[in-house]
Write a protein that holds these residues in place. Structure first.
Motif, short mmCIF file in Angstrom:
data_model
loop_
_atom_site.label_atom_id
_atom_site.label_comp_id
_atom_site.label_asym_id
_atom_site.label_seq_id
_atom_site.Cartn_x
_atom_site.Cartn_y
_atom_site.Cartn_z
N LYS A 45 0.83 -1.22 0.00
CA LYS A 45 0.00 0.00 0.00
C LYS A 45 0.86 1.26 0.00
CE LYS A 45 -1.95 -1.08 3.93
NZ LYS A 45 -1.28 -2.31 4.33
N SER A 46 1.78 1.33 0.95
CA SER A 46 2.61 2.54 1.04
C SER A 46 3.42 2.74 -0.24
CB SER A 46 3.56 2.44 2.23
OG SER A 46 2.83 2.34 3.42
N THR A 47 3.87 1.65 -0.82
CA THR A 47 4.65 1.75 -2.05
C THR A 47 3.80 2.34 -3.18
OG1 THR A 47 5.81 -0.22 -1.32
CG2 THR A 47 6.16 0.45 -3.58
N MET A 88 2.56 10.88 4.90
CA MET A 88 3.22 9.58 5.03
C MET A 88 2.79 8.88 6.32
SD MET A 88 6.14 9.51 2.72
CE MET A 88 7.54 8.96 3.63
N GLN A 89 3.11 7.59 6.37
CA GLN A 89 2.85 6.81 7.58
C GLN A 89 3.71 7.39 8.71
OE1 GLN A 89 3.34 2.77 6.44
NE2 GLN A 89 2.01 1.98 8.04
N TYR A 90 3.20 7.52 9.89
CA TYR A 90 3.89 8.14 11.02
C TYR A 90 4.51 9.49 10.66
CZ TYR A 90 3.27 3.46 12.69
OH TYR A 90 2.71 2.27 13.03
N LEU A 166 -3.69 9.75 2.41
CA LEU A 166 -3.33 9.61 3.82
C LEU A 166 -2.95 8.17 4.10
CD1 LEU A 166 -6.47 11.50 4.30
CD2 LEU A 166 -4.59 12.33 5.68
N ASP A 167 -1.72 7.95 4.57
CA ASP A 167 -1.26 6.59 4.85
C ASP A 167 -1.46 6.28 6.34
OD1 ASP A 167 -0.14 4.12 4.75
OD2 ASP A 167 1.76 4.76 3.85
N GLU A 168 -2.48 5.51 6.61
CA GLU A 168 -2.84 5.16 7.99
C GLU A 168 -2.77 6.34 8.94
OE1 GLU A 168 -1.52 1.45 9.39
OE2 GLU A 168 -1.16 0.69 7.38
N PRO A 169 -3.56 7.38 8.65
CA PRO A 169 -3.46 8.59 9.47
C PRO A 169 -3.97 8.38 10.88
CG PRO A 169 -5.34 8.74 7.99
CD PRO A 169 -4.62 7.49 7.63
MG LIG Z 1 2.49 1.14 4.86
#
Ligand SMILES: [Mg+2]
Ligand SMILES: Nc1ncnc2c1ncn2[C@@H]1O[C@H](COP(=O)(O)OP(=O)(O)OP(=O)(O)O)[C@@H](O)[C@H]1O
Lengths: 282, 268
Positions: A45-47, A88-90, A166-169
């Motif tokens: 997903k993040s990629t 981004m995530q975190y 939004l990556d796992e906000p």
């Molecule tokens: Mg990810």
């Protein structure tokens, strides 16, 4: 509109730990929708979302944003990143400014907006994510983890991108804060008619918000469709190591016990309605 | 970009060189570095090059991967070469313009400097690529242990080195993430004058420092929680042992030296 055609991405190509995180993906993200992107840990997903705003260059394939091809010679990548905003995530680890206000203003000032415009946008974005006015003049490093997260999200929202990713906000936020932010983002999406791509593990979040769901598995798109279409296939979701909304679980169990309920229920209100109908019939 | 830095990375394998005792390997690298500096003509470098090539082939690390390690230091190599080439004033002059001079000695020096740097980087990369950080520090600790008697904290030095090595990849990964995050916010590292570029680094450096300190703090706590209290009386799970394989390794090194010294003496 963001379009991925036959996109592959390999991390550390040629190295000993080479890893293809995305295999031959074809994906079209239409304008103005709220899209939920889900998948197991490590499914890519993040990629995929980093490919969408040009943070990663695809090993193979073509990506276009509103018709302009990423990584083509005459495409300005910075403009693409202003169009496709990515949290981004975190994101709390990217904080660096002296005050919360300056931190949120970093993105907008990179666009080259006027002082007033920036101030206006910062105020709006801060309000949207629930950062109060008193906090604006504080150091962002004095904030709690959740507040830092909100500041980081506001930093992207203040850039007013046409597509917000939004990556796992909401990972690690308390339930109330989570619902609040989700609701505000959904509201923003409708009001400004922007596209939102929302990466999440939480089915409840996605089920209640998304117009469209994309499910990834092992670097490939495993399913794509409206929530109705996706949650009918709850067995497959579970096989991919994903969770389904609690209501769906209850309904599935009722079906198993022999109650003739509709398949693929994922909203509490719908479940209540269906069960009431069933009761009246008896 | 960041992933081009191969220093501190370990490339797992089971080759002859992988299996050498880390103590032998460290001493061999020191011998190899000495060899680089005693060579005084190009034939010596051919011998050394053959030795290096055989070693790399033995480890099964792709040559492309090894060469990628040169990319980040290319700038220094080129700069050193250029300095030697243009600023040497002794010898036969071939070309001269204002303060720049090209002489035969300059060309000679430039070629030698570039070769030396190349061999240094390749050799030391080979050491870290074929030795896991744990083995490496174990080796260093054992090699330093004689100095413990004169009050040098050899265990602590080794522990510090192993932590530093262990965190190179982690910090690189972190840097990559932070660069990405700031790029997504429209940071521009490529245009503008030097001052602007330096200023553009601030949003990367501050989060990086903060995260490095946070990690150091967490690691210290974790070590204390496991009752770490330094080197005295610590035993280890795997005790290092030299074997026949190390003897073979040393024979190779002796052959290498014989070759190089022969080149030095007989070819002028
Ligand atoms: Mg990810
Ligand atoms: N910087 C990197 N270097 C090497 N491999 C990576 C890197 N980032 C991700 N990967 C690998 O690529 C694959 C996909 O990772 P990705 O981060 O896209 O997953 P994800 O779906 O976002 O997972 P999560 O839900 O845990 O965030 C994983 O197998 C991961 O190990």
């Amino acid at each position: 509109m963001i379009k991925l055609e036959n996109v592959t991405y390999t991390y550390m190509e040629g190295g000993p730990f080479e890893k293809t995180a995305v295999h031959n993906i074809d994906l079209t993200i239409p304008d103005g929708q709220f899209i939920g992107l889900m998948g197991h840990t490590g499914s890519g997903k993040s990629t995929v979302i980093q490919l969408m705003n040009g943070l990663l260059k695809p090993t193979d394939g073509k990506i276009t944003v509103d018709g302009s091809e990423l990584w083509a010679k005459d495409t300005k990548m910075r403009d693409i990143r202003f169009k496709v905003g990515l949290v981004m995530q975190y994101p709390e680890y990217q904080i660096f400014e002296e005050t919360v206000e300056k931190e949120i203003a970093y993105g907008p000032s990179n666009i080259g907006l006027s002082e007033e415009e920036i101030k206006d946008r910062v105020a709006k974005a801060a309000e949207l994510v629930g950062i109060s006015k008193e906090l604006l003049s504080k150091s962002p490093f004095e904030l709690s983890g959740g507040q830092k997260r909100r500041v980081a999200i506001a930093g992207i929202i203040a850039m007013e991108p046409k597509t917000l990713i939004l990556d796992e906000p909401t990972a690690g936020l308390d339930p109330k804060g989570r619902d609040e932010i989700l609701y505000k983002i959904k509201d923003l999406q409708k009001r400004m008619n922007i596209t939102v791509i929302f990466v999440s593990h939480s089915m409840e979040d996605i089920a209640s918000m998304a117009d469209r769901i994309i499910v990834m598995n092992k670097g490939r798109v495993a399913m794509e469709g409206t929530p109705d279409e996706i949650f009918v296939r709850s067995d497959e979701l579970i096989n991919m190591g994903l969770d389904i909304p609690e209501v769906s679980k209850i309904c599935n169990e009722l079906i198993e016990k022999g109650y003739p309920l509709k398949k693929g229920i994922y909203k509490v209100s719908e479940a209540v309605e269906e069960i009431r109908k069933l009761k009246e019939k008896r | 970009m960041v992933s081009d830095i191969i220093l501190g990375q370990y490339f797992p394998g089971a080759s002859f060189i992988h299996r050498l005792d880390p103590r032998s390997k460290i001493l061999m690298i020191i011998a190899y570095i000495a060899a680089i500096f005693i060579i005084n003509n190009l034939f010596g470098y051919i011998v050394l090059g053959a030795f290096l090539l055989i070693s790399i082939m033995n480890t099964k690390i792709p040559a492309k991967f090894m060469l990628r390690g040169l990319k980040p230091v290319m700038f220094f190599i080129v700069l050193t070469g250029a300095f030697n080439l243009f600023l040497t004033t002794t010898g036969k002059v071939y070309w001269h313009w204002s303060f720049l001079t090209v002489t035969d000695e300059g060309i000679n020096n430039a070629v030698f400097m570039i070769l030396r740097l190349f061999f240094l980087i390749m050799g030391t990369s080979l050491l870290t690529l074929t030795t896991s950080p744990i083995m490496l520090t174990d080796g260093i600790e054992r090699l330093l242990s004689p100095f413990g008697k004169i009050g040098i904290p050899h265990h602590e030095i080794a522990m510090m080195m192993s932590i530093a090595l262990r965190f190179i990849p982690t910090l690189l990964e972190e840097t990559d993430k932070i660069i990405k995050a700031q790029t997504a916010r429209g940071a521009d590292f490529e245009s503008g004058n030097i001052l602007r570029r330096v200023k553009a680094m601030v949003p990367i450096l501050i989060p990086l420092f903060i995260s490095a300190f946070r990690r150091a703090d967490e690691l210290a706590t974790a070590m204390e929680c496991r009752c770490y209290k330094g080197g005295k009386g610590r035993t280890r799970l795997k005790v290092l042992k030299m074997g026949a394989i190390d003897l073979f390794g040393w024979i190779f090194i002796v052959v290498l030296f014989a070759g190089i010294i022969a080149c030095n003496i007989f070819i002028v």
